[in-house]
Design a protein around this motif. Structure first.
Motif, PDB file in Angstrom:
ATOM      1  N   GLU A 234      35.762  40.645  57.752  1.00 13.77           N
ATOM      2  CA  GLU A 234      35.447  39.221  57.651  1.00 13.77           C
ATOM      3  C   GLU A 234      35.886  38.693  56.277  1.00 13.77           C
ATOM      4  O   GLU A 234      35.982  39.445  55.306  1.00 13.77           O
ATOM      5  CB  GLU A 234      33.956  38.984  57.878  1.00 13.77           C
ATOM      6  N   PRO A 235      36.110  37.375  56.177  1.00 10.52           N
ATOM      7  CA  PRO A 235      36.631  36.803  54.931  1.00 10.52           C
ATOM      8  C   PRO A 235      35.585  36.674  53.821  1.00 10.52           C
ATOM      9  O   PRO A 235      34.392  36.569  54.087  1.00 10.52           O
ATOM     10  CB  PRO A 235      37.104  35.412  55.363  1.00 10.52           C
TER      11      PRO A 235
ATOM     12  N   GLU B 125      35.356  34.056  50.581  1.00 15.08           N
ATOM     13  CA  GLU B 125      35.999  32.840  50.086  1.00 15.08           C
ATOM     14  C   GLU B 125      35.562  32.512  48.661  1.00 15.08           C
ATOM     15  O   GLU B 125      34.378  32.467  48.355  1.00 15.08           O
ATOM     16  CB  GLU B 125      35.626  31.683  51.009  1.00 15.08           C
ATOM     17  N   SER B 126      36.529  32.269  47.813  1.00 12.75           N
ATOM     18  CA  SER B 126      36.273  31.849  46.437  1.00 12.75           C
ATOM     19  C   SER B 126      35.765  30.417  46.411  1.00 12.75           C
ATOM     20  O   SER B 126      36.188  29.582  47.208  1.00 12.75           O
ATOM     21  CB  SER B 126      37.573  31.939  45.641  1.00 12.75           C
TER      22      SER B 126
ATOM     23  N   ARG C  30      29.382  32.517  56.019  1.00 10.76           N
ATOM     24  CA  ARG C  30      29.482  31.942  54.667  1.00 10.76           C
ATOM     25  C   ARG C  30      28.190  32.154  53.865  1.00 10.76           C
ATOM     26  O   ARG C  30      27.617  31.230  53.312  1.00 10.76           O
ATOM     27  CB  ARG C  30      29.873  30.467  54.744  1.00 10.76           C
TER      28      ARG C  30
ATOM     29  N   LYS D 194      31.916  35.193  58.094  1.00 10.69           N
ATOM     30  CA  LYS D 194      32.058  33.988  58.915  1.00 10.69           C
ATOM     31  C   LYS D 194      30.852  33.069  58.765  1.00 10.69           C
ATOM     32  O   LYS D 194      30.971  31.857  58.905  1.00 10.69           O
ATOM     33  CB  LYS D 194      32.246  34.376  60.373  1.00 10.69           C
TER      34      LYS D 194
ATOM     35  N   THR E  19      41.873  41.086  43.852  1.00 12.56           N
ATOM     36  CA  THR E  19      41.456  39.823  44.461  1.00 12.56           C
ATOM     37  C   THR E  19      41.762  38.674  43.506  1.00 12.56           C
ATOM     38  O   THR E  19      42.119  38.904  42.350  1.00 12.56           O
ATOM     39  CB  THR E  19      39.938  39.813  44.761  1.00 12.56           C
ATOM     40  N   ASP E  20      41.571  37.455  43.977  1.00 12.04           N
ATOM     41  CA  ASP E  20      41.715  36.275  43.119  1.00 12.04           C
ATOM     42  C   ASP E  20      40.357  35.795  42.621  1.00 12.04           C
ATOM     43  O   ASP E  20      40.230  34.701  42.107  1.00 12.04           O
ATOM     44  CB  ASP E  20      42.448  35.154  43.855  1.00 12.04           C
TER      45      ASP E  20
ATOM     46  N   MET F  69      45.629  34.210  48.259  1.00 12.95           N
ATOM     47  CA  MET F  69      45.274  35.602  48.453  1.00 12.95           C
ATOM     48  C   MET F  69      44.106  35.677  49.436  1.00 12.95           C
ATOM     49  O   MET F  69      43.151  34.928  49.328  1.00 12.95           O
ATOM     50  CB  MET F  69      44.876  36.210  47.103  1.00 12.95           C
ATOM     51  N   LYS F  70      44.208  36.573  50.392  1.00 10.42           N
ATOM     52  CA  LYS F  70      43.162  36.724  51.392  1.00 10.42           C
ATOM     53  C   LYS F  70      42.242  37.875  50.994  1.00 10.42           C
ATOM     54  O   LYS F  70      42.677  38.999  50.814  1.00 10.42           O
ATOM     55  CB  LYS F  70      43.784  36.988  52.758  1.00 10.42           C
ATOM     56  N   ASN F  71      40.967  37.565  50.830  1.00 11.80           N
ATOM     57  CA  ASN F  71      39.957  38.565  50.483  1.00 11.80           C
ATOM     58  C   ASN F  71      39.137  38.878  51.728  1.00 11.80           C
ATOM     59  O   ASN F  71      38.611  37.968  52.360  1.00 11.80           O
ATOM     60  CB  ASN F  71      39.033  38.025  49.392  1.00 11.80           C
ATOM     61  N   THR F  72      39.038  40.160  52.082  1.00  5.50           N
ATOM     62  CA  THR F  72      38.263  40.540  53.255  1.00  5.50           C
ATOM     63  C   THR F  72      37.300  41.674  52.923  1.00  5.50           C
ATOM     64  O   THR F  72      37.573  42.509  52.060  1.00  5.50           O
ATOM     65  CB  THR F  72      39.161  40.968  54.431  1.00  5.50           C
TER      66      THR F  72
END
Length: 90
Positions: A61-62, A64-65, A33, A31, A19-20, A1-4
């Motif tokens: 932008e992403p 990330e889990s 992080r 980006k 979301t996941d 799953m893509k979270n943005t």
């Protein structure tokens, strides 16, 4: 799953939709992080508290889990240790 990222308001970032991610999960935001923590979730949005300067973040932008969970507080030292352990030195 893509979270943005959908929106940014100071240190608070919102993701629209499901979301996941999990409550109190440490996430990397954008980006760059940046270190953040999931602080609220429902079926419509997920809210993240970012613990670093958010000035350069942009919608789209992403996020990330990490599958790692913080307690109720996080500090830059613990975030830096995690980055160093995973080869992310910034």
């Amino acid at each position: 799953m893509k979270n943005t990222i959908y929106s940014i308001n100071g240190p608070v970032v919102t993701i629209k939709g499901k979301t996941d991610l999990e409550m109190m999960e440490m996430v990397y935001v954008g980006k760059a992080r940046l270190v953040g923590e999931v602080i609220r979730m429902n079926d419509k949005e997920t809210t993240i508290q970012v613990y670093e300067e958010t000035g350069g973040l942009k919608a789209g932008e992403p996020v990330e889990s990490t599958k790692l969970h913080f307690g109720y507080r996080v500090n830059e030292a613990s975030a830096a240790r995690h980055r160093a352990a995973h080869g992310q030195l910034h």
